[in-house]
Design a protein around this motif. Sequence first.
Motif, PDB file in Angstrom:
ATOM      1  N   GLN A   1       1.036  -1.141   0.107  1.00  0.00           N
ATOM      2  CA  GLN A   1      -0.067   0.015  -0.102  1.00  0.00           C
ATOM      3  C   GLN A   1       0.666   1.318   0.152  1.00  0.00           C
ATOM      4  O   GLN A   1       0.706   2.196  -0.568  1.00  0.00           O
ATOM      5  CB  GLN A   1      -1.054  -0.044   1.168  1.00  0.00           C
ATOM      6  CG  GLN A   1      -2.247   0.774   1.142  1.00  0.00           C
ATOM      7  CD  GLN A   1      -3.111   0.734   2.297  1.00  0.00           C
ATOM      8  OE1 GLN A   1      -2.581   0.409   3.294  1.00  0.00           O
ATOM      9  NE2 GLN A   1      -4.302   1.469   1.905  1.00  0.00           N
TER      10      GLN A   1
ATOM     11  N   TRP B   1       0.602   4.008  -2.677  1.00  0.00           N
ATOM     12  CA  TRP B   1       0.640   5.562  -2.460  1.00  0.00           C
ATOM     13  C   TRP B   1       1.651   6.510  -2.994  1.00  0.00           C
ATOM     14  O   TRP B   1       1.310   7.562  -3.244  1.00  0.00           O
ATOM     15  CB  TRP B   1       0.565   5.449  -0.810  1.00  0.00           C
ATOM     16  CG  TRP B   1       0.313   7.032  -0.208  1.00  0.00           C
ATOM     17  CD1 TRP B   1      -0.836   7.725  -0.206  1.00  0.00           C
ATOM     18  CD2 TRP B   1       1.260   7.819   0.387  1.00  0.00           C
ATOM     19  NE1 TRP B   1      -0.418   8.991   0.283  1.00  0.00           N
ATOM     20  CE2 TRP B   1       0.926   8.772   0.715  1.00  0.00           C
ATOM     21  CE3 TRP B   1       2.634   7.518   0.512  1.00  0.00           C
ATOM     22  CZ2 TRP B   1       1.565   9.841   1.316  1.00  0.00           C
ATOM     23  CZ3 TRP B   1       3.705   8.566   1.246  1.00  0.00           C
ATOM     24  CH2 TRP B   1       2.882   9.656   1.753  1.00  0.00           C
TER      25      TRP B   1
ATOM     26  N   THR C   1      -5.382   3.674  -3.287  1.00  0.00           N
ATOM     27  CA  THR C   1      -5.437   2.289  -2.904  1.00  0.00           C
ATOM     28  C   THR C   1      -6.735   2.182  -2.073  1.00  0.00           C
ATOM     29  O   THR C   1      -7.175   3.199  -1.157  1.00  0.00           O
ATOM     30  CB  THR C   1      -4.392   1.774  -1.736  1.00  0.00           C
ATOM     31  OG1 THR C   1      -4.104   2.948  -0.743  1.00  0.00           O
ATOM     32  CG2 THR C   1      -2.956   1.616  -2.811  1.00  0.00           C
TER      33      THR C   1
END
Length: 187
Positions: free
Chosen positions: A127, A131, A137
């Motif tokens: 994630q 990002w 996400t």
Amino acid sequence: MPNIAIISSSIRTGRNSHRVALFFQSYLTSHQLAEVDLIDLDAYNFPLFDERILKQPEPSAALLEYQSRVAKADGIIIVTPEYNGGYPASLKNAIDVLYKEWQRKPIAISTASDGIFGGSQVITSLQFSLWKIKAWTVPAMFPNPKVQEAYDESGVPKDKEAVEKRAAAFLDELLWCVEAAARMKPA
Ligand SMILES: Cc1cc2nc3c(=O)[nH]c(=O)nc-3n(C[C@H](O)[C@H](O)[C@H](O)COP(=O)(O)O)c2cc1C
């Protein structure tokens, strides 16, 4: 109908997480939720990253094809195994080689392992990388514990009802983000 790409990221011989990718492909198609494009990193067999596609003087035809499949997806499901608490090099390779294609792209992460935690330790590192590259996400999880037992080789879940119930909730989050992103596009 949105176009959802499923990135199956394990390239390991005898891989099992690919079963989850096959499950999502079948579920999305049979429920008429999306047009599905299954992007199998094992089939591409990309060389190790040496430069982003935008800086490559002559990107390979395979890389250009991969770029266009990611670019045209309205949303993406990444299916990733957990290797030593992280996600596989094949996936990092495939993320880093692109750039703007990821930006504002809704991406939902489904993890897998052969143990009881379903690869859930991968989530934070993957994630964070997504990002950093400005992807969107989706705040939903779909861990797959004991993936080798939970699905057969063609992606049919052993406990169909339970898996489909979880899948419906997970995909609802992704498809909400896909619709929101579509509404932001100029008419
Ligand atoms: C290099 C390597 C590292 C692994 N590390 C973990 C781990 O940290 N946690 C875990 O639950 N399973 C771990 N496993 C087991 C995998 O979750 C299991 O092999 C799973 O099937 C991997 O997905 P794949 O079959 O699609 O490659 C590891 C497997 C490999 C090959």
